[in-house]
Design a protein around this motif. Structure first.
Motif, PDB file in Angstrom:
ATOM      1  N   VAL A 170       0.836  -1.201   0.000  1.00 37.33           N
ATOM      2  CA  VAL A 170       0.000   0.000   0.000  1.00 37.33           C
ATOM      3  C   VAL A 170       0.874   1.257   0.000  1.00 37.33           C
ATOM      4  CG1 VAL A 170      -1.689   1.338   1.319  1.00 37.33           C
ATOM      5  CG2 VAL A 170      -1.986  -1.134   1.060  1.00 37.33           C
ATOM      6  N   GLU A 171       1.898   1.296   0.821  1.00 40.63           N
ATOM      7  CA  GLU A 171       2.778   2.468   0.881  1.00 40.63           C
ATOM      8  C   GLU A 171       3.509   2.686  -0.445  1.00 40.63           C
ATOM      9  OE1 GLU A 171       3.399   4.896   3.168  1.00 40.63           O
ATOM     10  OE2 GLU A 171       1.809   4.089   4.430  1.00 40.63           O
ATOM     11  N   THR A 172       3.960   1.615  -1.076  1.00 43.66           N
ATOM     12  CA  THR A 172       4.681   1.738  -2.343  1.00 43.66           C
ATOM     13  C   THR A 172       3.754   2.233  -3.447  1.00 43.66           C
ATOM     14  OG1 THR A 172       6.154  -0.051  -1.649  1.00 43.66           O
ATOM     15  CG2 THR A 172       6.195   0.543  -3.975  1.00 43.66           C
ATOM     16  N   VAL A 173       2.544   1.709  -3.512  1.00 40.55           N
ATOM     17  CA  VAL A 173       1.575   2.184  -4.506  1.00 40.55           C
ATOM     18  C   VAL A 173       1.236   3.654  -4.243  1.00 40.55           C
ATOM     19  CG1 VAL A 173      -0.799   1.947  -5.340  1.00 40.55           C
ATOM     20  CG2 VAL A 173       0.626  -0.094  -5.024  1.00 40.55           C
ATOM     21  N   ALA A 174       1.064   4.023  -2.990  1.00 43.44           N
ATOM     22  CA  ALA A 174       0.759   5.415  -2.657  1.00 43.44           C
ATOM     23  C   ALA A 174       1.871   6.347  -3.132  1.00 43.44           C
ATOM     24  CB  ALA A 174       0.537   5.560  -1.150  1.00 43.44           C
ATOM     25  N   LYS A 175       3.117   5.968  -2.884  1.00 39.61           N
ATOM     26  CA  LYS A 175       4.236   6.811  -3.323  1.00 39.61           C
ATOM     27  C   LYS A 175       4.336   6.865  -4.842  1.00 39.61           C
ATOM     28  CE  LYS A 175       7.014   6.376   0.813  1.00 39.61           C
ATOM     29  NZ  LYS A 175       8.262   5.895   1.413  1.00 39.61           N
ATOM     30  N   ALA A 176       4.134   5.719  -5.501  1.00 40.17           N
ATOM     31  CA  ALA A 176       4.249   5.667  -6.957  1.00 40.17           C
ATOM     32  C   ALA A 176       3.161   6.473  -7.651  1.00 40.17           C
ATOM     33  CB  ALA A 176       4.214   4.214  -7.434  1.00 40.17           C
ATOM     34  N   THR A 177       2.005   6.575  -7.015  1.00 41.00           N
ATOM     35  CA  THR A 177       0.875   7.300  -7.611  1.00 41.00           C
ATOM     36  C   THR A 177       0.641   8.665  -6.973  1.00 41.00           C
ATOM     37  OG1 THR A 177      -0.710   6.199  -6.139  1.00 41.00           O
ATOM     38  CG2 THR A 177      -0.276   5.154  -8.286  1.00 41.00           C
ATOM     39  N   ALA A 178       1.544   9.071  -6.067  1.00 40.05           N
ATOM     40  CA  ALA A 178       1.447  10.362  -5.384  1.00 40.05           C
ATOM     41  C   ALA A 178       0.092  10.536  -4.710  1.00 40.05           C
ATOM     42  CB  ALA A 178       1.737  11.514  -6.340  1.00 40.05           C
TER      43      ALA A 178
END
Length: 113
Positions: A43-51
């Motif tokens: 979840v954190e990685t997707v959040a960072k990748a999608t801002a």
């Protein structure tokens, strides 16, 4: 790498990051092994990748059986998980998870938001 850190992947091989050459250029990579639950790293990685704010993403269990994913990633030894690689769609974003700890999310994907 701490759970708070993700690194953009240039696509070049990095001996400190097993499997780094498997990621396409323009991906964000993190390591789920430093997290209490692999799903949190995803979840954190997707959040960072999608801002996006991770709290505004849909529940991960809407896309994948989180308990089964955790059991798969945490079972066996690191050597027995070395070839494990799975991918799935999470909120319009492709996520690749590897048994060596990598979570890879290609950058520049459009989300369903």
């Amino acid at each position: 790498m701490s759970p708070d850190e993700s690194r953009p992947d240039s696509g070049a091989s990095d001996s400190s990051s097993p499997g780094a050459s498997d990621a396409d250029e323009g991906s964000l990579r993190s390591d789920w092994t430093g997290w209490e639950q692999p799903g949190l790293a995803i979840v954190e990685t997707v959040a960072k990748a999608t801002a996006r704010d991770p709290d505004r993403l849909p529940p991960l269990h809407d896309s994948i059986d989180v308990e089964a994913l955790t059991n798969l990633l945490e079972s066996g030894t690191p050597a027995s998980r070395a070839s494990l690689r799975l991918s799935f769609d999470y909120d319009g974003t492709t996520v690749i998870v590897k048994g060596n700890g990598d979570v890879i999310v290609p950058l520049g994907q459009e989300s369903d938001e």
